[in-house]
Design an enzyme around this catalytic site. Structure first.
Site, PDB file in Angstrom:
ATOM      1  N   TYR A   1     -39.747  60.156 -16.949  1.00  0.00           N
ATOM      2  CA  TYR A   1     -39.676  61.166 -15.891  1.00  0.00           C
ATOM      3  C   TYR A   1     -39.468  62.535 -16.542  1.00  0.00           C
ATOM      4  O   TYR A   1     -38.982  62.624 -17.683  1.00  0.00           O
ATOM      5  CB  TYR A   1     -38.514  60.855 -14.943  1.00  0.00           C
ATOM      6  CG  TYR A   1     -38.821  59.719 -14.009  1.00  0.00           C
ATOM      7  CD1 TYR A   1     -39.344  59.962 -12.748  1.00  0.00           C
ATOM      8  CD2 TYR A   1     -38.629  58.403 -14.400  1.00  0.00           C
ATOM      9  CE1 TYR A   1     -39.655  58.915 -11.884  1.00  0.00           C
ATOM     10  CE2 TYR A   1     -38.930  57.350 -13.546  1.00  0.00           C
ATOM     11  CZ  TYR A   1     -39.443  57.616 -12.296  1.00  0.00           C
ATOM     12  OH  TYR A   1     -39.757  56.586 -11.450  1.00  0.00           O
TER      13      TYR A   1
ATOM     14  N   TYR B   1     -41.497  51.262 -17.271  1.00  0.00           N
ATOM     15  CA  TYR B   1     -40.555  51.941 -18.173  1.00  0.00           C
ATOM     16  C   TYR B   1     -39.203  51.232 -18.135  1.00  0.00           C
ATOM     17  O   TYR B   1     -38.868  50.573 -17.141  1.00  0.00           O
ATOM     18  CB  TYR B   1     -40.385  53.424 -17.777  1.00  0.00           C
ATOM     19  CG  TYR B   1     -39.792  53.639 -16.401  1.00  0.00           C
ATOM     20  CD1 TYR B   1     -38.411  53.652 -16.214  1.00  0.00           C
ATOM     21  CD2 TYR B   1     -40.595  53.816 -15.286  1.00  0.00           C
ATOM     22  CE1 TYR B   1     -37.871  53.825 -14.950  1.00  0.00           C
ATOM     23  CE2 TYR B   1     -40.066  53.999 -14.020  1.00  0.00           C
ATOM     24  CZ  TYR B   1     -38.696  54.002 -13.875  1.00  0.00           C
ATOM     25  OH  TYR B   1     -38.150  54.167 -12.631  1.00  0.00           O
TER      26      TYR B   1
ATOM     27  N   ARG C   1     -38.793  48.359 -15.428  1.00  0.00           N
ATOM     28  CA  ARG C   1     -39.266  48.441 -14.051  1.00  0.00           C
ATOM     29  C   ARG C   1     -40.796  48.426 -14.083  1.00  0.00           C
ATOM     30  O   ARG C   1     -41.407  49.071 -14.943  1.00  0.00           O
ATOM     31  CB  ARG C   1     -38.848  49.772 -13.390  1.00  0.00           C
ATOM     32  CG  ARG C   1     -37.351  49.960 -13.219  1.00  0.00           C
ATOM     33  CD  ARG C   1     -37.091  50.637 -11.899  1.00  0.00           C
ATOM     34  NE  ARG C   1     -37.486  49.751 -10.822  1.00  0.00           N
ATOM     35  CZ  ARG C   1     -37.829  50.133  -9.598  1.00  0.00           C
ATOM     36  NH1 ARG C   1     -37.832  51.414  -9.294  1.00  0.00           N
ATOM     37  NH2 ARG C   1     -38.183  49.256  -8.672  1.00  0.00           N
TER      38      ARG C   1
ATOM     39  N   HIS D   1     -44.658  52.361 -10.965  1.00  0.00           N
ATOM     40  CA  HIS D   1     -44.555  52.669  -9.535  1.00  0.00           C
ATOM     41  C   HIS D   1     -44.582  54.171  -9.311  1.00  0.00           C
ATOM     42  O   HIS D   1     -44.375  54.959 -10.239  1.00  0.00           O
ATOM     43  CB  HIS D   1     -43.270  52.076  -8.945  1.00  0.00           C
ATOM     44  CG  HIS D   1     -42.032  52.562  -9.625  1.00  0.00           C
ATOM     45  ND1 HIS D   1     -41.523  51.962 -10.754  1.00  0.00           N
ATOM     46  CD2 HIS D   1     -41.211  53.613  -9.363  1.00  0.00           C
ATOM     47  CE1 HIS D   1     -40.445  52.620 -11.148  1.00  0.00           C
ATOM     48  NE2 HIS D   1     -40.233  53.628 -10.329  1.00  0.00           N
TER      49      HIS D   1
ATOM     50  N   HIS E   1     -42.789  56.894  -6.543  1.00  0.00           N
ATOM     51  CA  HIS E   1     -41.784  57.002  -5.477  1.00  0.00           C
ATOM     52  C   HIS E   1     -42.262  57.917  -4.346  1.00  0.00           C
ATOM     53  O   HIS E   1     -42.970  58.904  -4.595  1.00  0.00           O
ATOM     54  CB  HIS E   1     -40.500  57.638  -6.026  1.00  0.00           C
ATOM     55  CG  HIS E   1     -39.770  56.799  -7.010  1.00  0.00           C
ATOM     56  ND1 HIS E   1     -38.812  55.886  -6.657  1.00  0.00           N
ATOM     57  CD2 HIS E   1     -39.827  56.748  -8.363  1.00  0.00           C
ATOM     58  CE1 HIS E   1     -38.306  55.322  -7.736  1.00  0.00           C
ATOM     59  NE2 HIS E   1     -38.916  55.823  -8.789  1.00  0.00           N
TER      60      HIS E   1
HETATM   61  C1  BEZ Z   1     -36.321  54.355 -10.599  1.00  0.00           C
HETATM   62  O1  BEZ Z   1     -36.558  55.529 -10.826  1.00  0.00           O
HETATM   63  O2  BEZ Z   1     -37.210  53.731 -10.100  1.00  0.00           O
HETATM   64  C2  BEZ Z   1     -35.023  53.675 -10.960  1.00  0.00           C
HETATM   65  C3  BEZ Z   1     -34.539  53.830 -12.238  1.00  0.00           C
HETATM   66  C4  BEZ Z   1     -33.325  53.229 -12.579  1.00  0.00           C
HETATM   67  C5  BEZ Z   1     -32.640  52.474 -11.642  1.00  0.00           C
HETATM   68  C6  BEZ Z   1     -33.160  52.338 -10.350  1.00  0.00           C
HETATM   69  C7  BEZ Z   1     -34.361  52.943 -10.002  1.00  0.00           C
HETATM   70 FE    FE Z   2     -38.797  55.058 -10.783  1.00  0.00          FE
END
Ligand code: BEZ
Ligand code: FE
Length: 280
Positions: A159, A193, A214, A217, A219
């Site tokens: 990010y 990531y 993760r 994705h 958001h």
């Molecule tokens: C996210 O940005 O998707 C995320 C990152 C760390 C913990 C929970 C969500």
């Molecule tokens: Fe995220």
């Protein structure tokens, strides 16, 4: 004086909540006390293990500041945040309203507002994508002038807040839907990531034999007068971490197919978000 036994201590600890003036706080403290005591009895927690747990929480406190929140990460990786989120949305999101997904730590207020079709990548390298869709109500009617905040990781899984110049906003922006509820923007394909794994939570994941990733994705936070604000994310089909998301945020209904590029047209994601009429 009472002799407190292994289970008698629990009863005594619960009795001390009798004068709590808030019924809700009493309910929460009662259940938490019961479960914590039962947990210790169930696993016969040793003093050394208890001390290791206290040290772990102390370290989580020390590493937490205004940019790093290790306790939220702990809650996320234990599946607590996702459970709270599912419960918060279980009454409201009836019918086919879009499911929610975790906000995460990388949302920023004040992201630049763009016109539809703008490019939010701000020069970030990667495979170009076009993200489009509509914001609708549960009867299928378009919601005009809904605010769409979007934010995502780069092609190398970072990010803007994790880049060398975190003050520069990249790969995020705010859009308004048009009269037909439509939005459309350009970006680059995000990659999966790892959540921050250089602290006690990372150590915990390794000790448990878990990975910190993760799935890829994008958001979204979508707000419109008269509707519940929807915080969600779209997950890219085919990602190897879809079934083992480190923070339990990915849901089948939020997995999107990415249409491969053809000729001069970039790869594309198209998704309709359905908002729930305001419940509070
Ligand atoms: C996210 O940005 O998707 C995320 C990152 C760390 C913990 C929970 C969500
Ligand atoms: Fe995220």
């Amino acid at each position: 004086m009472k002799t407190l036994t292994e289970t008698g201590i629990t009863e005594e600890a619960l009795a001390r909540l009798a004068n709590c003036p808030s019924p809700r706080l009493r309910e929460i403290a009662t259940s938490l006390t019961r479960h914590l005591h039962e947990f210790v009895r169930e696993v016969s927690l040793t003093p050394e293990e208890w001390e290791a747990g206290i040290e772990f929480l102390t370290e989580a406190g020390h590493i937490t500041d205004d940019k790093r929140q290790e306790f939220i990460l702990l809650s996320d990786t234990l599946g607590l945040s996702a459970t709270v989120d599912i419960i918060a949305n279980r009454g409201g999101a009836g019918g086919d309203a879009t499911e929610s997904s975790l906000l995460g730590p990388f949302f920023r207020k004040g992201a630049p507002t763009f016109l539809n079709d703008a490019d939010i990548s701000a020069g970030a390298m990667g495979e170009p994508i076009i993200v489009s869709g509509r914001v609708l109500n549960q009867r299928g009617k378009p919601i005009a002038r809904a605010t769409i905040d979007t934010w995502q990781a780069s092609a190398d899984g970072k990010y803007d807040l994790q880049q060398p110049h975190p003050d520069e906003m990249k790969l995020r922006g705010r859009f308004l839907t048009d009269d037909d509820g439509r939005f459309r923007f350009r970006s680059v394909r995000p990659s999966s990531y790892p959540v921050p794994a250089d602290g006690p939570v990372g150590r915990m994941l390794r000790a448990l034999g878990r990975h910190p990733y993760r799935p890829a994705h994008i958001h979204f936070m979508i707000a419109a007068p008269g509707y519940d604000t929807l915080t969600t994310a779209l997950y890219l089909d085919g990602d190897r971490y879809l079934d083992s998301d480190a923070v339990f945020g990915a849901k089948q209904s939020l997995v999107v197919h990415i249409e491969p590029s053809s000729g001069a047209t970039a790869s594309a994601i198209d998704f309709n978000f359905i908002l729930n009429a305001a419940t509070r």
